[in-house]
Design a protein around this motif. Structure first.
Motif, PDB file in Angstrom:
ATOM      1  N   UNK A 122     -26.909   9.080  24.110  1.00  0.00           N
ATOM      2  CA  UNK A 122     -27.778   9.419  23.034  1.00  0.00           C
ATOM      3  C   UNK A 122     -27.445  10.861  22.801  1.00  0.00           C
ATOM      4  N   UNK A 123     -27.658  11.648  23.971  1.00  0.00           N
ATOM      5  CA  UNK A 123     -27.285  13.128  23.769  1.00  0.00           C
ATOM      6  C   UNK A 123     -25.966  13.661  23.275  1.00  0.00           C
ATOM      7  N   UNK A 124     -25.098  13.072  23.749  1.00  0.00           N
ATOM      8  CA  UNK A 124     -23.660  13.173  23.407  1.00  0.00           C
ATOM      9  C   UNK A 124     -23.612  13.024  21.666  1.00  0.00           C
ATOM     10  N   UNK A 125     -24.087  11.789  21.434  1.00  0.00           N
ATOM     11  CA  UNK A 125     -23.975  11.208  19.919  1.00  0.00           C
ATOM     12  C   UNK A 125     -24.649  12.292  19.181  1.00  0.00           C
ATOM     13  N   UNK A 126     -25.815  12.827  19.519  1.00  0.00           N
ATOM     14  CA  UNK A 126     -26.543  13.766  18.816  1.00  0.00           C
ATOM     15  C   UNK A 126     -25.960  14.995  18.816  1.00  0.00           C
ATOM     16  N   UNK A 127     -25.230  15.413  19.555  1.00  0.00           N
ATOM     17  CA  UNK A 127     -24.433  16.577  19.650  1.00  0.00           C
ATOM     18  C   UNK A 127     -23.233  16.269  18.626  1.00  0.00           C
ATOM     19  N   UNK A 128     -22.472  15.238  18.792  1.00  0.00           N
ATOM     20  CA  UNK A 128     -21.545  14.882  17.677  1.00  0.00           C
ATOM     21  C   UNK A 128     -21.749  14.992  16.203  1.00  0.00           C
ATOM     22  N   UNK A 129     -23.145  14.310  15.990  1.00  0.00           N
ATOM     23  CA  UNK A 129     -23.500  14.225  14.688  1.00  0.00           C
ATOM     24  C   UNK A 129     -23.995  15.476  14.161  1.00  0.00           C
ATOM     25  N   UNK A 130     -24.518  16.505  15.099  1.00  0.00           N
ATOM     26  CA  UNK A 130     -24.854  17.708  14.611  1.00  0.00           C
ATOM     27  C   UNK A 130     -23.636  18.194  14.173  1.00  0.00           C
ATOM     28  N   UNK A 131     -22.482  18.339  14.965  1.00  0.00           N
ATOM     29  CA  UNK A 131     -21.331  19.007  14.803  1.00  0.00           C
ATOM     30  C   UNK A 131     -20.379  18.602  13.584  1.00  0.00           C
ATOM     31  N   UNK A 132     -20.574  17.149  13.502  1.00  0.00           N
ATOM     32  CA  UNK A 132     -19.867  16.791  12.110  1.00  0.00           C
ATOM     33  C   UNK A 132     -20.647  17.221  11.000  1.00  0.00           C
ATOM     34  N   UNK A 133     -21.992  17.291  11.169  1.00  0.00           N
ATOM     35  CA  UNK A 133     -22.825  17.657   9.726  1.00  0.00           C
ATOM     36  C   UNK A 133     -22.402  18.955   9.308  1.00  0.00           C
ATOM     37  N   UNK A 134     -22.043  20.020  10.429  1.00  0.00           N
ATOM     38  CA  UNK A 134     -21.516  21.420  10.088  1.00  0.00           C
ATOM     39  C   UNK A 134     -20.129  21.635   9.519  1.00  0.00           C
ATOM     40  N   UNK A 135     -19.387  20.498   9.372  1.00  0.00           N
ATOM     41  CA  UNK A 135     -18.032  20.342   8.806  1.00  0.00           C
ATOM     42  C   UNK A 135     -18.387  20.736   7.170  1.00  0.00           C
ATOM     43  N   UNK A 136     -17.691  21.305   6.650  1.00  0.00           N
ATOM     44  CA  UNK A 136     -17.788  21.422   5.200  1.00  0.00           C
ATOM     45  C   UNK A 136     -17.499  20.444   4.377  1.00  0.00           C
ATOM     46  N   UNK A 137     -16.475  19.424   5.022  1.00  0.00           N
ATOM     47  CA  UNK A 137     -16.048  18.238   4.091  1.00  0.00           C
ATOM     48  C   UNK A 137     -17.260  17.039   4.187  1.00  0.00           C
ATOM     49  N   UNK A 138     -18.013  17.322   5.243  1.00  0.00           N
ATOM     50  CA  UNK A 138     -19.022  15.934   5.440  1.00  0.00           C
ATOM     51  C   UNK A 138     -20.088  16.116   4.423  1.00  0.00           C
ATOM     52  N   UNK A 139     -20.095  14.995   3.825  1.00  0.00           N
ATOM     53  CA  UNK A 139     -21.473  15.237   2.761  1.00  0.00           C
ATOM     54  C   UNK A 139     -22.728  14.448   3.318  1.00  0.00           C
ATOM     55  N   UNK A 140     -22.364  13.278   3.942  1.00  0.00           N
ATOM     56  CA  UNK A 140     -23.764  12.781   4.670  1.00  0.00           C
ATOM     57  C   UNK A 140     -22.913  11.937   5.657  1.00  0.00           C
ATOM     58  N   UNK A 141     -23.894  11.581   6.865  1.00  0.00           N
ATOM     59  CA  UNK A 141     -23.329  10.646   8.026  1.00  0.00           C
ATOM     60  C   UNK A 141     -24.609   9.802   8.442  1.00  0.00           C
ATOM     61  N   UNK A 142     -24.091   8.713   9.070  1.00  0.00           N
ATOM     62  CA  UNK A 142     -25.402   7.784   9.432  1.00  0.00           C
ATOM     63  C   UNK A 142     -24.906   7.003  10.862  1.00  0.00           C
ATOM     64  N   UNK A 143     -25.528   7.233  11.899  1.00  0.00           N
ATOM     65  CA  UNK A 143     -25.103   6.507  13.121  1.00  0.00           C
ATOM     66  C   UNK A 143     -25.644   5.303  13.069  1.00  0.00           C
TER      67      UNK A 143
END
Length: 166
Positions: free
Chosen positions: A54-75
């Motif tokens: 869960x910690x790694x996935x949380x880190x991944x989602x935080x990093x993905x949200x920082x990408x300029x192209x990402x509008x929204x994401x959901x695990x």
């Protein structure tokens, strides 16, 4: 733990490579990846499958949200308000049938697949379902009968009213 991450992103060149680069730079593995435009031509939907705590996935989602192209994401695996998800994958598999013609045909029926091409030596089978179902079909076949396998990767969507929209 296996996680399915659904990402709504701008439909622009280089967006996919930035996501893949993020995973590569941090040593994370992408098990499955599908991308296609949505009903809005300016947006694409990316579904990726990865493994991690869960910690790694949380880190991944935080990093993905920082990408300029990402509008929204959901695990899709997160049980946010008991929101379940539906996942499917498609597989095309070419199988030698030889003397096992009836047996292969019955197996396809059992797994609710379709034979979409036939020649004198092989069947090409289309099968849709969860990754576990597709894996079970492969295990049910004799290994030396499989000529070729192509899989789409997992696609996932929230059940009910939950939706990944702007």
């Amino acid at each position: 733990m296996r996680h399915i991450i659904s990402i709504l992103m701008e439909n622009e060149s280089g967006a996919l490579s930035r996501v893949a680069g993020l995973f590569s730079a941090r040593g994370y593995n992408i098990e499955s990846l599908t991308v296609a435009p949505t009903e809005d031509g300016s947006l694409s939907r990316m579904t990726l499958v990865t493994h991690g705590s869960d910690e790694i996935i949380e880190q991944i989602t935080k990093q993905l949200n920082k990408l300029i192209d990402v509008v929204k994401l959901n695990d899709l695996n997160m049980n946010q308000g008991n929101v379940n998800h539906i996942e499917r994958e498609m597989m095309l598999i070419k199988v030698k049938h030889g003397s096992l013609r009836d047996e292969v045909s019955r197996l396809v029926d059992i797994f609710r697949g379709r034979i979409i091409d036939v020649d004198e030596h092989s069947y090409t089978v289309e099968l849709t379902g969860t990754s576990d179902k597709l894996d079970a079909f492969i295990r049910a076949l004799e290994t030396d009968t499989i000529l070729e396998t192509v899989r789409s990767g997992v696609m996932g969507i929230c059940r009910g009213e939950g939706a990944l929209k702007l």
